[in-house]
Design a protein around this motif. Structure first.
Motif, PDB file in Angstrom:
ATOM      1  N   MET A 171      52.070  -9.748 -54.838  1.00  0.00           N
ATOM      2  CA  MET A 171      53.000  -9.699 -53.716  1.00  0.00           C
ATOM      3  C   MET A 171      52.255  -9.801 -52.390  1.00  0.00           C
ATOM      4  SD  MET A 171      55.383  -6.544 -54.951  1.00  0.00           S
ATOM      5  CE  MET A 171      56.481  -6.669 -53.551  1.00  0.00           C
ATOM      6  N   ALA A 172      51.200  -9.035 -52.277  1.00  0.00           N
ATOM      7  CA  ALA A 172      50.496  -8.994 -50.995  1.00  0.00           C
ATOM      8  C   ALA A 172      49.110  -8.415 -51.170  1.00  0.00           C
ATOM      9  CB  ALA A 172      51.282  -8.158 -49.988  1.00  0.00           C
ATOM     10  N   THR A 173      48.274  -8.759 -50.218  1.00  0.00           N
ATOM     11  CA  THR A 173      46.909  -8.241 -50.151  1.00  0.00           C
ATOM     12  C   THR A 173      46.766  -7.482 -48.851  1.00  0.00           C
ATOM     13  OG1 THR A 173      46.097 -10.166 -51.357  1.00  0.00           O
ATOM     14  CG2 THR A 173      44.472  -8.872 -50.135  1.00  0.00           C
ATOM     15  N   SER A 201      44.293  -3.508 -41.147  1.00  0.00           N
ATOM     16  CA  SER A 201      44.884  -4.757 -40.672  1.00  0.00           C
ATOM     17  C   SER A 201      46.197  -5.013 -41.398  1.00  0.00           C
ATOM     18  CB  SER A 201      43.921  -5.918 -40.873  1.00  0.00           C
ATOM     19  OG  SER A 201      43.614  -6.076 -42.240  1.00  0.00           O
ATOM     20  N   LYS A 202      46.912  -5.995 -40.907  1.00  0.00           N
ATOM     21  CA  LYS A 202      48.209  -6.304 -41.504  1.00  0.00           C
ATOM     22  C   LYS A 202      48.031  -6.930 -42.878  1.00  0.00           C
ATOM     23  CE  LYS A 202      50.864  -7.008 -37.277  1.00  0.00           C
ATOM     24  NZ  LYS A 202      51.689  -7.972 -36.495  1.00  0.00           N
ATOM     25  N   ALA A 203      48.987  -6.680 -43.720  1.00  0.00           N
ATOM     26  CA  ALA A 203      48.936  -7.235 -45.069  1.00  0.00           C
ATOM     27  C   ALA A 203      49.220  -8.728 -45.051  1.00  0.00           C
ATOM     28  CB  ALA A 203      49.941  -6.518 -45.971  1.00  0.00           C
ATOM     29  N   THR A 204      48.637  -9.414 -46.004  1.00  0.00           N
ATOM     30  CA  THR A 204      48.900 -10.836 -46.185  1.00  0.00           C
ATOM     31  C   THR A 204      49.839 -10.995 -47.366  1.00  0.00           C
ATOM     32  OG1 THR A 204      46.695 -11.397 -45.379  1.00  0.00           O
ATOM     33  CG2 THR A 204      47.884 -13.085 -46.624  1.00  0.00           C
ATOM     34  N   TYR A 205      51.011 -11.538 -47.104  1.00  0.00           N
ATOM     35  CA  TYR A 205      52.026 -11.643 -48.145  1.00  0.00           C
ATOM     36  C   TYR A 205      51.974 -13.014 -48.825  1.00  0.00           C
ATOM     37  CZ  TYR A 205      54.116  -7.363 -46.344  1.00  0.00           C
ATOM     38  OH  TYR A 205      54.335  -6.059 -45.977  1.00  0.00           O
ATOM     39  N   GLU A 206      52.285 -12.998 -50.091  1.00  0.00           N
ATOM     40  CA  GLU A 206      52.368 -14.250 -50.838  1.00  0.00           C
ATOM     41  C   GLU A 206      53.677 -14.964 -50.481  1.00  0.00           C
ATOM     42  OE1 GLU A 206      49.828 -15.499 -52.980  1.00  0.00           O
ATOM     43  OE2 GLU A 206      48.905 -13.918 -51.768  1.00  0.00           O
TER      44      GLU A 206
END
Lengths: 118, 115
Positions: A47-49, A54-59
């Motif tokens: 779903m996300a990293t 820092s802000k999450a990186t979403y798929e």
């Protein structure tokens, strides 16, 4: 070995409510945490990293406003499912990666959270 | 883009028999390969991993896997299974994109060991 604690393991909620899932690395610092979703008899879908601070990186296809991820410290990341609906019912698993740059780091998994939205 | 294919969704096998769980991958860059096991309502545990070096990798619980670059495969094997090996097994690949490693999982193979 390293332990990742995920809480709660099971949650049942009413449609429209929000649910927070916690993922803690108990004996190591997790610079990166991953959140996965798993449907019955299917694989884990990333779903996300999230990287600490820092802000999450979403798929692609994952709604960032619905699945709020916070990684405020090196040992804690949270996933909040906002305004949950029955289609959000799933098994959610977090994993944590240790500090460092090499792929030799292990990926440690939490025990998962079964979310059931009524 | 990377992908992982686990050809068998279920594998029934009798206790003490050998087993092979198949995994094929595709990637345009160098990858790292993993096998994880998942017991009911639990997270995943790492069985073994291939990063570099010897293509035959030995893991926990008597499992091993062989990396075959030409066939883009990373099949998991155990010479003699036990009832306790009944679980879901996932093959995964990882590679670096802009310094971040992402893990892509296969759809899993359910190993059912029969008495």
């Amino acid at each position: 070995g390293a332990v990742v604690s995920q809480h709660p393991s099971w949650v049942i909620c009413k449609s429209g409510t929000s649910v927070k899932i916690e993922c803690r690395s108990l004996d190591f610092q997790a610079t990166t945490m991953f959140w996965y979703r798993q449907f019955p008899k299917q694989s884990l879908m990333l779903m996300a990293t999230s990287n600490e601070g820092s802000k999450a990186t979403y798929e692609q296809g994952v709604e960032k406003d619905k699945f709020l991820i916070n990684h405020a410290s090196l040992t804690l990341s949270t996933l909040t499912v906002t305004s949950a609906h029955p289609e959000d019912s799933s098994f959610y698993i977090c994993s944590a990666r240790t500090r460092g740059a090499a792929i030799n780091e292990k990926l440690f998994f939490g025990s998962g959270t079964q979310l059931s939205v009524l | 883009a990377q992908s992982v294919t686990q050809l068998d969704s279920q594998v029934p096998v009798f206790e003490e028999a050998p087993v092979e769980l198949r995994c094929n991958y595709s990637s345009s860059v160098s990858v790292y390969l993993f096998w994880y096991v998942q017991y009911p309502n639990q997270g995943l545990q790492l069985l073994l991993k291939y990063l570099s070096g010897s293509t035959l990798v030995k893991g926990i619980n008597g499992f091993e896997a062989e990396f075959n670059k030409s066939q883009t495969s990373f099949h998991l094997r155990k010479p003699s299974v036990h009832i306790s090996d009944t679980a879901e097994y996932f093959c995964a690949v990882s590679s670096s994109t802009s310094g971040t490693y992402k893990y892509i999982f296969g759809t899993g193979t359910r190993l059912k060991v029969l008495a």
